[in-house]
Design a protein around this motif. Structure first.
Motif: not given
Length: 308
Positions: A98, A101, A165
């Motif tokens: 993340v 990202l 995500l």
């Protein structure tokens, strides 16, 4: 049509596509069970070997009860039954993804779902994950294999692992898995999920489903994805369950039997989710290349689960 057109052979990939499409339609109905039974009958020695390997796994009363609940209701919360240290390893790996990202968004191979980003594509070599990958190790833990295996009465096949995500998509109509659907990867499809962020309310886009019993009217429908109005017209909203749960909560759902949807993320929210998909061999569809590549020593059971 010209003589050349009439005599031209259909490309091999087109034939395969048509065959898969036919199987897909058959698998959406109870006729799929007849296909599954026929394929299994052709591979009885292989199935006997898988059943014997399943019996080698340890067993616990709470795993047996979880398997019973999975068979009866189509879902079960396994947060207290799975290995916490393996979950933490998954979470640590996911958090690192993340943080990168923006870089990973440009690398994902499938972009048809605008509401989520797949974050593991860079870990694939030749389309396969290393067997020592934390996401693979989590899916191979005895508790998961035993719970799913006892439900299937067979050692399950690990089909894939995924990290997604989900993010808000304002002003866009709901699409794909945001709409109600059943999974038709096979006749029994069990997905093991871990929330890697807190899912505190509807705004976080919880995994939302209808248990096996109330989902029964939808099992022979040819509709792929359905709106709330289409679903509630048959079941009513009272049958719906939202998985509202904290980070590292884990649950298994038979997504071929439980109508479900998710990723309806509202503004300023997101949801990070791990998914491992298991099916029951032999697969109804032609087998794709395995998603796993051997790294280090593996047991016969692990090789069989990953089709190596």
């Amino acid at each position: 049509m010209t003589a050349i057109d009439a005599g031209a052979k259909t490309p091999k990939h087109a034939k395969i596509s048509q065959f898969r499409r036919l199987l897909w339609h058959v698998n959406r109905t109870d006729l799929g069970w007849a296909v599954k039974a026929a394929l299994t009958a052709l591979q009885l020695p292989a199935r006997a070997k898988r059943v014997a390997l399943l019996k080698q796994l340890p067993t616990r009363p709470e795993w047996t009860e979880a398997s019973r609940k999975l068979a009866e209701d189509g879902y079960v919360d396994v947060s207290r039954l799975v290995d916490r240290s393996l979950a933490e390893a998954v979470a640590s790996s996911a958090d690192a993804k993340v943080k990168r990202l923006n870089e990973l968004v440009g690398q994902q191979k499938e972009g048809h779902k605008s509401f989520w980003v797949s974050l593991l594509d860079e870990d694939l070599v030749g389309g396969a994950f290393a067997t020592d990958h934390p996401f693979v190790r989590y899916a191979l833990q005895p508790a998961a294999l035993r719970i799913v295996g006892d439900f299937m009465r067979d050692l399950p096949q690990l089909s894939d692992v995924l990290l997604t995500l989900s993010q808000p998509t304002p002003n866009q109509a709901l699409s794909y898995s945001q709409l109600w659907h059943l999974d038709h990867d096979d006749k029994r499809v069990c997905k093991l999920f871990i929330y890697l962020t807190d899912v505190q309310n509807t705004a976080d886009g919880p995994f939302t489903f209808i248990p096996a019993g109330p989902s029964k009217p939808f099992r022979n429908t040819l509709k792929s994805h359905m709106s709330d109005a289409q679903v509630f017209g048959k079941t009513g909203p009272d049958a719906v369950k939202e998985m509202i749960a904290p980070r590292l909560s884990a649950f298994i759902v038979n997504t071929a039997r439980c109508l479900h949807m998710g990723s309806r993320i509202q503004s300023d929210h997101s949801r990070l989710l791990y998914t491992a998909t298991y099916i029951q061999q032999p697969r109804i569809y032609p087998e794709p290349p395995t998603r796993f590549r051997a790294v280090g020593a593996l047991t016969e059971l692990e090789r069989t689960v990953m089709r190596l």
